[in-house]
Scaffold this active site. Structure first.
Site, PDB file in Angstrom:
ATOM      1  N   CYS A  18       0.889  -1.052   0.043  1.00  0.00           N
ATOM      2  CA  CYS A  18       0.069   0.158  -0.107  1.00  0.00           C
ATOM      3  C   CYS A  18       0.729   1.062   0.145  1.00  0.00           C
ATOM      4  O   CYS A  18       1.820   1.188   0.695  1.00  0.00           O
ATOM      5  CB  CYS A  18      -0.830   0.000   1.137  1.00  0.00           C
ATOM      6  SG  CYS A  18      -1.908   1.470   1.538  1.00  0.00           S
ATOM      7  N   PRO A  19       0.548   2.349  -0.871  1.00  0.00           N
ATOM      8  CA  PRO A  19      -0.470   2.520  -1.678  1.00  0.00           C
ATOM      9  C   PRO A  19      -0.681   1.995  -3.121  1.00  0.00           C
ATOM     10  O   PRO A  19      -1.128   2.124  -3.873  1.00  0.00           O
ATOM     11  CB  PRO A  19      -0.781   4.103  -1.508  1.00  0.00           C
ATOM     12  CG  PRO A  19       0.600   4.559  -1.629  1.00  0.00           C
ATOM     13  CD  PRO A  19       1.471   3.549  -0.828  1.00  0.00           C
TER      14      PRO A  19
END
Ligand code: SF4
Ligand code: SF4
Lengths: 80, 422
Positions: A18-19
């Protein structure tokens, strides 16, 4: 039997954290036509909530998520 | 709306934020240039528009044009400028590039916080409808997850089952758990998306016999990077509301520098309320657990040379220099310090949300050059850093510049080097 979905583009998100899975989906969805489908294969379990949330917020649609052994395949339809 | 009216409204964004601190930052810069060599982005590119003082100057000039007497009548005398397209384009490029490392502030004789001024710049860009699109999407996804958590709860819990099994294998205890939604737990741990920041912490907390519960939300806050404080608060509210509902006495944020900053230093001012629980970062918690003897580390167990990168938000901006070092040094036989370090440490180039912006990939890796030089000079094979953003950037630098290093979180380093409890 699950219906086969023919993607317009496939992207490999394996190993990304992430992201980046959301970022790559966002970046690549614009490369397919409206109505087209992006197939994205991720290993980050966080993407199970993240990618559908991203799709809802951007007005796109997750058609299906296939869960394999630590492998998550998303079919995202470009709606707009 | 007429262009002049739009420009005035944009300029007004500065005026409504005008307090003593902002006025001081606007007034005091002497253009001495000492911040020049402090900014890794200017040093790596030689592009004057990345000078900290230059970025801030864009805001100063708009302020002077609209809110000083000379600026109103003879703007050219004081180089007053309208927030027109040209200025906004430049502001966008230089503002969203800033990693918020505050190295420039450290070297500025007047401690001018360029990041603070650029916060005003972001507010102006948002007012003009020019916020970063990718940061807007990521922040929107976080809000969406918060609003629809019941839809996602099952998949989150399911993905935790595998992680829980791994915790049981590692600890050798079949009853080891990853507690979720445990009312009255002492601490709520807020991880990042994915399980890599859950597994090591679950192992550490199991060893420490800590009474904890895992948050359903991730610590990262892209609303903060976007510069939209309202959105950033909404994202943080998810965690605050959960902690209140579970009546925990403490929240522990994962290795995520900006998430700690948001919760520890900004949230209470945004919410105008005192949080009913303590806010801690996992770095200080791991240090406390070792100091209190609740966990023990295998001394000198790593033979390879190890160095430590101070994340700007953990070191310079939060003051944790010695706590992480004591953990790294405890398990390393050959610890090597980067030069400079601690408050003078170079930013890795990956903060401020720039790792999320594909258009900035090349710039980001280029502006990590100082960090590359520092790592190379140590000759270390392992670089430890307790910030996910830094690690993403270090991974990129490792690949691009063939550093041949292993990048580790502090959580992994600690979890991998625990002495088994009796
Ligand atoms: S070091 Fe401080 S006073 Fe000097 S130019 Fe930079 S911001 Fe201005
Ligand atoms: S905060 Fe860091 S990146 Fe931003 S202007 Fe200052 S030194 Fe440069």
């Amino acid at each position: 039997m699950t219906e086969e979905i023919k993607p317009d583009l496939e992207i490999d998100l394996k190993g990304l954290l992430c992201p980046l899975p959301m970022v790559r989906v966002s970046q690549n969805i614009s490369k397919i036509p409206v109505g087209g489908v992006l197939k994205a294969v991720a290993t980050d379990p966080g993407s199970l909530a993240d990618i559908p949330s991203w799709a809802r917020t951007t007005g796109n649609e997750v058609l299906r998520v296939d869960k394999g052994d630590k492998l998550y395949t998303f079919y995202v339809k470009r709606v707009k | 709306m007429a262009e002049k009216t739009i420009n005035r409204e944009l300029a007004n964004v500065i005026n409504v934020r005008l307090n003593r601190q902002l006025l001081y930052y606007i007034d005091i810069c002497t253009r001495c240039g000492l911040c020049k060599d402090a900014c890794h982005q200017y040093v790596a590119t030689g592009d004057v528009t990345y000078l900290p003082a230059y970025r801030a100057e864009l805001i100063r000039r708009v302020y002077k044009k609209y809110f000083t007497r000379t600026g109103r009548f003879m703007p050219s005398l004081i180089e007053g400028r309208e927030p027109d397209d040209r200025l906004l384009d430049e502001l966008y490029r230089t503002t969203y590039a800033c990693t918020g490392c505050r190295r420039c502030m450290y070297y500025c004789p007047f401690s001018i916080d360029t990041t603070w001024l650029l916060g005003v710049a972001k507010a102006m860009l948002l007012e003009a409808g020019r916020g970063s699109p990718i940061l807007t999407e990521l922040a929107g996804a976080a809000v969406m997850k918060g609003e629809n958590i019941d839809l996602f709860k099952d998949v989150i819990l399911e993905s935790l089952k595998d992680t829980e099994k791994e915790v049981q294998q590692i600890t050798g205890d079949a009853s080891a758990q990853i507690p979720v939604e445990k009312t009255g737990a002492q601490a709520m741990y807020v991880a990042l998306a994915g399980t890599h920041t859950i597994l090591p912490v679950a192992v550490i907390f199991h060893h420490a016999r800590l009474d904890w519960t895992l948050s359903l939300f991730e610590a990262a806050n892209y609303g903060y990077f976007l510069g939209d404080n309202k959105l950033a608060k909404t994202i943080a509210d998810r965690i605050v509301d959960e902690a209140k509902r579970l009546q925990v006495t403490q929240i522990i944020l994962s290795e995520c520098g900006h998430a700690y900053r948001v919760m520890k230093f900004l949230y209470e001012a945004w919410a105008k309320e005192k949080l009913p629980f303590e806010v801690k970062g996992i770095v200080e918690v791991m240090h406390e657990l070792v100091e209190s003897g609740k966990i023990k580390l295998k001394k000198d167990s790593i033979a390879e040379a190890v160095t430590y990168h101070d994340p700007c938000q953990v070191g310079r901006n939060a003051g944790f220099y010695e706590e992480p070092r004591s953990l790294v040094k405890a398990v390393s036989r050959d610890y090597r310090e980067m030069t400079p370090n601690r408050e003078k440490n170079w930013c890795c180039g990956g903060g401020g949300g720039v790792v999320a912006e594909p258009a900035m990939d090349e710039f980001r890796l280029k502006t990590g050059m100082k960090k590359v030089e520092q790592i190379r000079a140590t000759g270390a094979r392992i670089v430890v850093s307790p910030c996910e953003n830094c690690r993403l950037q270090l991974d990129g630098l490792n690949e691009k510049y063939n550093l041949n290093i292993k990048i580790s979180s502090l959580m992994d380093l600690v979890a991998d080097n625990l002495v088994a409890q009796k």
